[in-house]
Each structure stands twice: as structure tokens, then as C-alpha cells.
Design a protein around this motif. Structure first.
Motif, PDB file in Angstrom:
ATOM      1  N   GLU A   1      -7.502   4.382   6.481  1.00 57.30           N
ATOM      2  CA  GLU A   1      -7.227   2.943   6.553  1.00 57.30           C
ATOM      3  C   GLU A   1      -7.486   2.425   7.966  1.00 57.30           C
ATOM      4  O   GLU A   1      -8.089   1.369   8.168  1.00 57.30           O
ATOM      5  CB  GLU A   1      -5.762   2.712   6.151  1.00 57.30           C
ATOM      6  CG  GLU A   1      -5.404   1.299   5.791  1.00 57.30           C
ATOM      7  CD  GLU A   1      -6.194   0.765   4.615  1.00 57.30           C
ATOM      8  OE1 GLU A   1      -6.366   1.531   3.646  1.00 57.30           O
ATOM      9  OE2 GLU A   1      -6.635  -0.383   4.681  1.00 57.30           O
TER      10      GLU A   1
ATOM     11  N   SER B   1      -0.670  -4.347  -3.343  1.00 53.22           N
ATOM     12  CA  SER B   1      -1.215  -5.265  -2.337  1.00 53.22           C
ATOM     13  C   SER B   1      -2.462  -5.977  -2.870  1.00 53.22           C
ATOM     14  O   SER B   1      -2.703  -7.137  -2.547  1.00 53.22           O
ATOM     15  CB  SER B   1      -1.542  -4.501  -1.052  1.00 53.22           C
ATOM     16  OG  SER B   1      -2.389  -3.422  -1.331  1.00 53.22           O
TER      17      SER B   1
ATOM     18  N   ARG C   1      -0.267   4.629  -1.468  1.00 53.04           N
ATOM     19  CA  ARG C   1      -0.883   3.395  -0.961  1.00 53.04           C
ATOM     20  C   ARG C   1       0.121   2.258  -0.855  1.00 53.04           C
ATOM     21  O   ARG C   1       0.143   1.516   0.126  1.00 53.04           O
ATOM     22  CB  ARG C   1      -2.042   2.987  -1.870  1.00 53.04           C
ATOM     23  CG  ARG C   1      -3.257   3.851  -1.716  1.00 53.04           C
ATOM     24  CD  ARG C   1      -4.361   3.315  -2.575  1.00 53.04           C
ATOM     25  NE  ARG C   1      -4.916   2.109  -2.012  1.00 53.04           N
ATOM     26  CZ  ARG C   1      -6.082   2.060  -1.389  1.00 53.04           C
ATOM     27  NH1 ARG C   1      -6.800   3.139  -1.256  1.00 53.04           N
ATOM     28  NH2 ARG C   1      -6.531   0.934  -0.901  1.00 53.04           N
TER      29      ARG C   1
ATOM     30  N   ALA D   1       1.478   0.433   2.484  1.00 51.42           N
ATOM     31  CA  ALA D   1       1.225  -0.994   2.653  1.00 51.42           C
ATOM     32  C   ALA D   1       2.527  -1.772   2.854  1.00 51.42           C
ATOM     33  O   ALA D   1       2.496  -2.983   3.047  1.00 51.42           O
ATOM     34  CB  ALA D   1       0.473  -1.535   1.448  1.00 51.42           C
TER      35      ALA D   1
END
Lengths: 153, 247
Positions: free
Chosen positions: A132, B26, B212, B216
Motif C-alpha cells: 500500500e 473502503s 485490508r 484501512a
């Protein structure tokens, strides 16, 4: 020869998981290639005695970055590429050995396998985090490059 | 219906389809906000969890909630909603058309038929067994038992609609199938057959999304998905443990 065989198997496995979770058919081939390339990276780490954990970390960083690039290129969500490609990195063998040893009452081995599962899963999660970060850097770099281009013209 | 209500209803429909079919939170948030912005609403609030989607428009008298009671995995639909949102942003379709297309998308069935999914299960179980265990003697028993195990899971999940029970039954089937293959001399190693055959049932989507979502900053959905993945893994593990203890 064995390495080429492994790469073909990785492609097939990713394709198969893509079929199970029903990803769009235009994405199957790209996801398969991401799985193949990252499994190749994993095999390279193994060849240098890097261990399973480091291999999984490198692999998941590769998956994160390549999926994001593929997502931008194909205009599809990134999870369509990174979930199937991840299937070869799942610590299925270790998780099974953990369950088996717990069921047979061999707790020492069971805990050892459990630690392996936790470490591999953690490495994959950390790999996604690092990917990321790299994705943000790549996006930032692109933005700066485009600004530079506009300024010059 | 007023325009505000139509905007919210459309956004909620999009969000609901995405969460139901396995998107990360998200992205759902992002898509709903985009649709709202492209429909001319700047100050919308969305609140997305894996069991419900809420949305309101700041300062207006419109709020709606959509409950999500069942979740499957169908990433094609997630991609389709994404595509529709892009078309709406490019002003190729208007808001009522978007809502109509979303409704028909919700009704649509999966694009890969069952037999192709079974081929997928075969492709996952055989190759992964060879990759993990570096042997090829047990390939065919693994492929056959893995495919049939996935079929058991699929049929039970379709008619009983209890995911964890279906996983448990499939794990029991795979365990006994592997023992049976060993007994008739078809396979040589129960462990390898079971490892390969279980791979199509691995909760890959909840696991990936758990990581994830948590990264996030969605601290409600991330851990909730983690629990979902953990329950699936526990159901599979328990089924296998029963077989190992009995055998």
C-alpha cells in the motif's frame, strides 16, 4: 524443469480460485500471471534459503503492487486480482499440521505449527501494508511527473 | 420519490450489492460517495459495516438504512457496480437508469456455471497439493476428493444456507474420503490428500478483506470479517480433527 512445472501449477491454481470466487472473465488471465510472477519471486527467495516467511512477505508485496497496477490498467477493483493470486501463499499445509497435532494431543508440535501459521499470515498482512505504501509512492510519483510535464509544455 | 431520496436509494443499492458480494469496506464507501457527488450532493455521510449500510445527506431530511443479512462471494458483481459507477461519472447513464441497472444486476445470477466452478475446485486442489508437498503420487485422489468436497459444500450451502455447517460437512466428507482412498490403495498419504482437497474451501476473501479493512481503519468490519474467517477455518479444522481422532 521442476521450477517451470511449479510456475504452471501456480497459474492453474490461481485460475481455479478465480473461477470459484467468480471474478470477471477478462481478469482471469491477468490474475493468473500475477500469481505466477509472485510465486516465481517466492521460489527465488527459497533458492537463496530465505525461508517461507520472507518468501511470503516478498510475494504479498508483489501481489499488492502488481494488483494495483492491473486494477488501474483494467479499471477494475484491486481485490479481483489480489485475492485469487494469494491462494498459493495460504499456509494450508501448516494449518492442517497444526489441527492434526492438536487432535492427536501432540501439543508441542501443534504450537510450533501454529506459530508458523501466525508468522506467515502476519508476513502476508505486513506485505499488503508495505505494498500500500509503495502504491501511494507510485501514485505520488506519477502525479509529480504529470505536473512536471504540464509545466514544461 | 424526491431527488434526495432517489440518490440515497441508488447509493444504498450499490453499497448493498458490493458488501453482499465480498467487496472491502473502503471501496464501498468510496463508490457511494462518488455516486452521490456525481449526482450533485457534496455533503453526504455514509456509514458502511458488513451487516448494514446507512446514508444521509447533511442538512436535508433524508436518511435511509439497508440491512445486509446474507453475504456470498461474487466479485463479478463488485466489478460491475464499479463499472456502472464509472459510467455514471462519465455521464453516459443518468440516475434512474443507474438504479434500474443496479436492480437488474442484483437479480442476475453468477456468470460461471457450477461445472466451471467444479473445474476451478479441481484446479485449486491438485496443483496446490503438488506445490505444497512436492509429490505427484496422490494427485488424482486429491483432485477427485477436492472437487467432490467443493460440490458437497456448494449444494449444502445452497439449500441449507448455513455456511459454517456446510464447511463442517465438506471437511468431514473430505477427511473420510481421504481415509477411504488410502484404504482401497488409491492414495498413499492421507495428509497430502486432505491438504490439497481443503484448499478450494479456504476462506480467502474474508481473510484478505479482514486485513485490508483493519489496515484501512474500519475497526468494526475488519475484526468482524476476521471472526467470519476464523469461524470458517475452525469449522474446517474441526471436521478434519473429528476424522483424525476416529481414524
Amino acid at each position: 524443469m521442476a521450477i517451470i512445472g511449479q510456475l504452471i501449477l501456480a497459474y492453474l491454481a490461481v485460475l481455479g480460485f478465480g473461477l470459484i470466487i467468480n471474478i470477471p472473465h477478462q481478469a482471469l488471465n491477468v490474475a493468473g500471471w500475477i500469481g505466477t510472477i509472485t510465486w516465481g519471486a517466492y521460489l527465488i527467495v527459497q533458492a537463496f534459503d530465505g525461508g517461507v516467511v520472507l518468501g511470503s512477505l516478498i510475494g504479498s508485496i508483489g501481489i499488492g503492487v502488481l494488483s494495483s497496477i492491473a486494477a488501474r490498467d483494467k479499471k477494475m477493483p484491486a481485490i479481483i486480482f489480489n485475492i485469487p493470486s494469494l491462494v498459493s501463499f495460504v499456509p494450508g499445509s501448516q494449518a492442517y499440521q497444526m489441527v492434526r497435532n492438536f487432535a492427536l494431543g501432540q501439543y508441542r508440535q501443534a504450537v510450533s505449527f501454529m506459530l508458523q501459521v501466525i508468522m506467515i499470515t502476519g508476513a502476508i498482512a505486513l506485505g499488503f501494508l508495505l505494498a500500500e505504501l509503495l502504491n501511494r509512492l507510485i501514485a505520488f510519483g506519477r502525479l509529480q511527473w504529470r505536473r512536471h510535464q504540464i509545466k514544461q509544455s | 420519490m424526491t431527488t434526495d431520496e432517489l440518490i440515497i436509494a441508488t447509493c444504498l443499492k450499490a453499497g448493498k450489492i458490493m458488501v453482499e458480494n465480498g467487496s472491502e469496506i473502503s471501496r464501498v464507501d468510496d463508490t457511494m460517495m462518488r455516486i452521490a457527488q456525481n449526482a450533485g450532493v457534496i455533503s453526504a455521510n455514509t456509514y458502511v459495516t458488513i451487516t448494514g449500510v446507512m446514508m444521509s445527506i447533511q442538512g436535508r431530511n433524508a436518511t435511509q438504512i439497508a440491512a445486509i443479512t446474507q453475504r456470498t462471494i461474487d466479485l463479478e458483481k463488485v466489478a460491475q457496480v464499479n463499472q456502472l459507477s464509472r459510467e455514471f461519472a462519465a455521464q453516459k447513464i443518468d440516475l434512474p437508469t443507474l438504479q434500474r441497472r443496479l436492480n437488474s444486476l442484483d437479480q442476475a445470477s453468477r456468470s460461471f456455471p457450477l461445472w466451471l466452478q467444479l473445474v476451478g475446485a479441481a484446479l485449486v486442489s491438485g496443483p496446490l497439493m503438488i506445490m505444497f508437498r512436492q509429490e505427484t503420487i496422490n494427485t488424482w485422489p486429491t483432485v477427485v476428493i477436492g472437487t467432490l468436497g467443493f460440490l458437497v459444500y456448494y449444494l449444502l450451502n445452497r439449500y441449507l444456507k448455513i455456511k459454517f455447517l456446510s464447511e463442517l460437512a465438506a471437511a468431514l466428507f473430505i477427511g473420510f474420503g481421504a481415509e477411504w482412498a488410502l484404504q482401497i490403495g488409491w492414495g498413499t498419504n492421507v495428509n497430502d490428500i486432505i491438504i490439497g482437497s481443503l484448499m478450494p474451501l479456504v476462506p480467502g476473501v474474508p481473510l484478505t478483506n479482514a486485513v485490508r479493512d483493519t489496515l484501512a481503519g474500519n475497526f468494526i468490519s475488519g475484526p468482524a470479517r476476521g471472526v467470519e474467517a476464523l469461524l470458517s477455518a475452525a469449522a474446517l479444522g474441526f471436521g478434519i480433527a473429528v476424522v483424525i481422532t476416529l481414524a
